[in-house]
Scaffold this active site. Structure first.
Site, mmCIF file in Angstrom:
data_model
loop_
_atom_site.group_PDB
_atom_site.id
_atom_site.type_symbol
_atom_site.label_atom_id
_atom_site.label_comp_id
_atom_site.label_asym_id
_atom_site.label_seq_id
_atom_site.Cartn_x
_atom_site.Cartn_y
_atom_site.Cartn_z
ATOM 1 N N SER A 12 -11.044 6.523 13.460
ATOM 2 C CA SER A 12 -11.265 6.158 12.056
ATOM 3 C C SER A 12 -12.735 6.324 11.669
ATOM 4 C CB SER A 12 -10.855 4.693 11.865
ATOM 5 O OG SER A 12 -11.404 4.177 10.675
ATOM 6 N N GLN A 31 -10.472 10.877 11.394
ATOM 7 C CA GLN A 31 -9.960 10.469 10.076
ATOM 8 C C GLN A 31 -11.117 10.247 9.110
ATOM 9 O OE1 GLN A 31 -10.177 6.788 9.085
ATOM 10 N NE2 GLN A 31 -9.736 7.501 7.003
ATOM 11 N N TYR A 36 -12.653 9.019 5.467
ATOM 12 C CA TYR A 36 -12.656 8.364 4.164
ATOM 13 C C TYR A 36 -13.764 9.033 3.378
ATOM 14 C CZ TYR A 36 -9.669 4.359 5.422
ATOM 15 O OH TYR A 36 -8.624 3.548 5.766
ATOM 16 N N THR A 86 -7.484 10.509 4.654
ATOM 17 C CA THR A 86 -6.651 9.398 4.179
ATOM 18 C C THR A 86 -6.773 9.292 2.665
ATOM 19 O OG1 THR A 86 -6.819 8.260 6.271
ATOM 20 C CG2 THR A 86 -6.269 6.905 4.352
ATOM 21 N N ARG A 111 -6.239 -8.266 1.216
ATOM 22 C CA ARG A 111 -5.535 -8.976 2.292
ATOM 23 C C ARG A 111 -6.170 -10.358 2.356
ATOM 24 N NH1 ARG A 111 -7.478 -3.642 5.239
ATOM 25 N NH2 ARG A 111 -6.407 -2.221 3.837
ATOM 26 N N LYS A 156 -3.011 12.098 4.940
ATOM 27 C CA LYS A 156 -2.344 10.844 5.319
ATOM 28 C C LYS A 156 -2.288 9.877 4.137
ATOM 29 C CE LYS A 156 -2.957 7.036 8.618
ATOM 30 N NZ LYS A 156 -3.500 5.940 7.817
ATOM 31 N N SER A 166 3.199 7.565 4.668
ATOM 32 C CA SER A 166 2.579 6.306 5.102
ATOM 33 C C SER A 166 2.242 5.442 3.908
ATOM 34 C CB SER A 166 1.283 6.638 5.871
ATOM 35 O OG SER A 166 0.512 5.482 6.111
ATOM 36 N N HIS A 186 0.056 2.961 4.711
ATOM 37 C CA HIS A 186 -1.086 2.317 5.362
ATOM 38 C C HIS A 186 -0.653 1.035 6.086
ATOM 39 C CE1 HIS A 186 -5.540 3.120 5.111
ATOM 40 N NE2 HIS A 186 -5.582 1.963 5.730
ATOM 41 N N ASP A 232 4.249 7.216 9.586
ATOM 42 C CA ASP A 232 3.848 5.960 10.232
ATOM 43 C C ASP A 232 4.186 4.790 9.325
ATOM 44 O OD1 ASP A 232 1.771 5.262 8.412
ATOM 45 O OD2 ASP A 232 0.182 6.019 9.705
ATOM 46 N N GLY A 242 5.278 0.713 10.440
ATOM 47 C CA GLY A 242 6.432 -0.075 10.871
ATOM 48 C C GLY A 242 6.978 0.261 12.246
ATOM 49 N N ILE A 243 6.426 1.264 12.914
ATOM 50 C CA ILE A 243 6.978 1.644 14.229
ATOM 51 C C ILE A 243 6.529 0.629 15.290
ATOM 52 C CG2 ILE A 243 6.912 3.377 16.077
ATOM 53 C CD1 ILE A 243 6.792 5.506 13.860
ATOM 54 N N GLY A 275 0.080 2.410 14.655
ATOM 55 C CA GLY A 275 -1.159 1.669 14.436
ATOM 56 C C GLY A 275 -1.121 0.389 15.252
ATOM 57 N N ARG A 276 -0.468 -0.624 14.692
ATOM 58 C CA ARG A 276 -0.498 -1.938 15.350
ATOM 59 C C ARG A 276 0.068 -1.898 16.766
ATOM 60 N NH1 ARG A 276 0.835 -2.629 10.042
ATOM 61 N NH2 ARG A 276 -0.581 -3.891 8.781
HETATM 62 C C1 LIG Z 1 -6.039 -3.017 11.574
HETATM 63 C C2 LIG Z 1 -5.754 -1.718 10.887
HETATM 64 C C3 LIG Z 1 -6.813 -0.920 10.477
HETATM 65 C C4 LIG Z 1 -6.564 0.318 9.879
HETATM 66 N N1 LIG Z 1 -7.612 1.136 9.561
HETATM 67 C C5 LIG Z 1 -7.365 2.374 9.079
HETATM 68 C C6 LIG Z 1 -8.419 3.291 8.882
HETATM 69 O O1 LIG Z 1 -9.585 2.994 9.139
HETATM 70 N N2 LIG Z 1 -8.112 4.509 8.390
HETATM 71 C C7 LIG Z 1 -6.823 4.887 8.099
HETATM 72 O O2 LIG Z 1 -6.594 6.003 7.656
HETATM 73 N N3 LIG Z 1 -5.807 4.042 8.310
HETATM 74 C C8 LIG Z 1 -6.046 2.812 8.810
HETATM 75 N N4 LIG Z 1 -5.001 1.975 9.064
HETATM 76 C C9 LIG Z 1 -3.626 2.418 8.833
HETATM 77 C C10 LIG Z 1 -3.083 3.099 10.080
HETATM 78 O O3 LIG Z 1 -3.698 4.341 10.292
HETATM 79 C C11 LIG Z 1 -1.590 3.343 9.972
HETATM 80 O O4 LIG Z 1 -1.303 4.017 8.780
HETATM 81 C C12 LIG Z 1 -0.789 2.038 10.025
HETATM 82 O O5 LIG Z 1 -1.323 1.161 10.974
HETATM 83 C C13 LIG Z 1 0.656 2.341 10.356
HETATM 84 O O6 LIG Z 1 1.420 1.182 10.361
HETATM 85 P P1 LIG Z 1 1.782 0.324 11.681
HETATM 86 O O7 LIG Z 1 0.565 -0.469 11.994
HETATM 87 O O8 LIG Z 1 2.916 -0.496 11.219
HETATM 88 O O9 LIG Z 1 2.113 1.313 12.772
HETATM 89 C C14 LIG Z 1 -5.229 0.732 9.658
HETATM 90 C C15 LIG Z 1 -4.184 -0.081 10.067
HETATM 91 C C16 LIG Z 1 -4.424 -1.291 10.692
HETATM 92 C C17 LIG Z 1 -3.275 -2.125 11.152
#
Ligand SMILES: Cc1cc2nc3c(=O)[nH]c(=O)nc-3n(C[C@H](O)[C@H](O)[C@H](O)COP(=O)(O)O)c2cc1C
Length: 388
Positions: free
Chosen positions: A107, A128, A130, A156, A165, A252, A274, A276, A307, A309-310, A330-331
């Site tokens: 990121s 990635q 921004y 993104t 949040r 994305k 996605s 996010h 992505d 929810g996986i 992600g998570r």
């Molecule tokens: C803690 C956290 C930080 C994130 N930071 C970024 C980021 O810096 N850049 C980005 O493109 N997406 C970011 N995302 C989104 C993830 O790339 C991804 O789209 C998302 O986590 C997918 O969902 P999931 O966590 O349910 O798998 C972040 C997600 C989380 C949970």
């Protein structure tokens, strides 16, 4: 050491080990968190067709994403502040992904810098981007990713401003954590995290601090995004960024068929369906619900990844069988990292691979490429009838 059999086990350990503000940062969606919740519950609505009397030997989860070979079509998504979940978190996650044979995405809002990760890993990773108001800074960032030999630029599109949040505001999220009575009280219960953090290579935003000037508070994600992110980003600017990069591009944060068509028209090598992870527009539909309409819209003109929810290999299988060429998590990997560092990320990937492989076999398939809608039972009203 507890026996880890699924991603939920890693999540529990993550919560125990990591300071509250960083666990909450990962485990939250925007506003009411409806989209965050539905990203996972919508996967449960899709069922699998059990098939029998099929030779299950010689199975393989190997595939390709944007032409790159992958051990399974699951890339690590870009996650900001990964290096706060565990000391040198980006380096550890990148190493685990590399050893496993899946792409790692760094990121812009990482703790370890592009250069740190390039130095610590042997294989190219994805970067990635921004986009910032400061176009010189954005250009330098693109050049740094080129110098580090990143093999794809992930732009993104769904975060020109930061979704609210609630927990992050209440916790005063920052990197490194600001020492208030509340954070000190919490940090005192997270000794293992703190001791490792003392020897971390970095504890601030590595791609930013030292590379930009005149920022009021470089430790605060909220302040940085509000002051610096480019709210004017549009398709013409995206086209210019793609030209500037000149290599493979993944767009994305696409959740609408019209936007997907624009991305394909621009020549993106792939798009990521996605929202996010439910962190931006609360009230939007889940990614898995939007996948079919988007696939129908792009008609194979660009590769489609998904992505949000996986949490299992079964979820990966559902996305692939629905028609995605690849997925991102992600998570699911962050829980592993927060729980056990590099080993935790490897464990998360192994859990997902095993679930994917076994589910594939029980559905009567031996190769991920052969998965299709014939493996799924999708409720008739899955996409829903929504009026514009
Ligand atoms: C803690 C956290 C930080 C994130 N930071 C970024 C980021 O810096 N850049 C980005 O493109 N997406 C970011 N995302 C989104 C993830 O790339 C991804 O789209 C998302 O986590 C997918 O969902 P999931 O966590 O349910 O798998 C972040 C997600 C989380 C949970």
């Amino acid at each position: 050491m507890p026996v880890i059999t699924n991603i939920a086990d890693l999540k529990r350990l993550h919560e125990r080990r990591t300071p509250r503000m960083f666990y909450d940062y990962a485990e939250s969606g925007s506003w009411t968190e409806q989209t965050f919740r539905e990203n996972t519950t919508d996967f449960e609505k899709i069922r699998l067709r059990q098939r029998v009397a099929v030779d299950m030997s010689g199975r393989s989860t190997a595939s390709t994403m944007i032409g790159q070979e992958v051990a399974m079509p699951v890339a690590l998504a870009p996650v900001g502040l990964t290096g706060m979940q565990h000391a040198d978190g980006e380096i550890k996650a990148a190493r685990a992904a590399q050893a496993f044979g899946v792409p790692f995405t760094l990121s812009t809002m990482s703790i370890n810098s592009i250069e740190d990760v390039a130095e610590a890993t042997g294989k190219p990773f994805w970067f990635q981007l921004y986009t910032m108001k400061d176009t010189d800074y954005t250009s330098r960032l693109i050049q740094r990713a080129k110098d580090a030999k990143c093999s794809a630029l992930v732009i993104t599109l769904d975060l020109q401003l930061l979704g609210q949040r609630h927990k992050d505001l209440k916790n005063g999220l920052s990197a490194p954590p600001k020492l208030t009575p509340k954070t000190i009280a919490n940090l005192m219960t997270k000794w293992a995290w703190g001791i490792e953090m003392l020897s971390a290579k970095r504890r601030h935003f590595g791609n930013i601090v030292g590379h930009v000037h005149g920022i009021s508070d470089t430790a605060s994600l909220g302040a940085w995004t509000a002051e610096q992110f480019d709210p004017t980003l549009d398709w013409s600017k995206i086209a210019r960024l793609m030209e500037q990069w000149g290599g493979k591009v993944i767009l994305k944060g696409i959740l609408d068929p019209e936007d997907a068509k624009m991305a394909a028209k621009l020549g993106a090598d792939a798009i990521v369906v996605s929202n996010h992870g439910g962190r931006q527009l609360d009230g939007a539909l889940s990614s898995i619900r939007m996948l079919r309409p988007i696939l129908d819209a792009v008609q194979g003109d660009t590769e489609v990844h998904l992505d949000s929810g996986i949490r299992s290999g079964q979820d990966v299988l559902k996305a692939l069988a629905m028609g995605a060429k690849g997925t991102m998590i992600g998570r699911a990997f962050v829980y592993g990292l927060g729980a056990m560092g590099e080993k935790g990320v490897s464990t998360a990937l192994e859990v997902i691979r095993k679930e994917l492989d076994m589910t594939m076999a029980l559905c009567g398939e031996t190769k991920v490429q052969n998965l299709g809608r014939h493996n799924l039972l999708i409720p008739e009203d899955f996409e829903g009838r929504w009026q514009p």
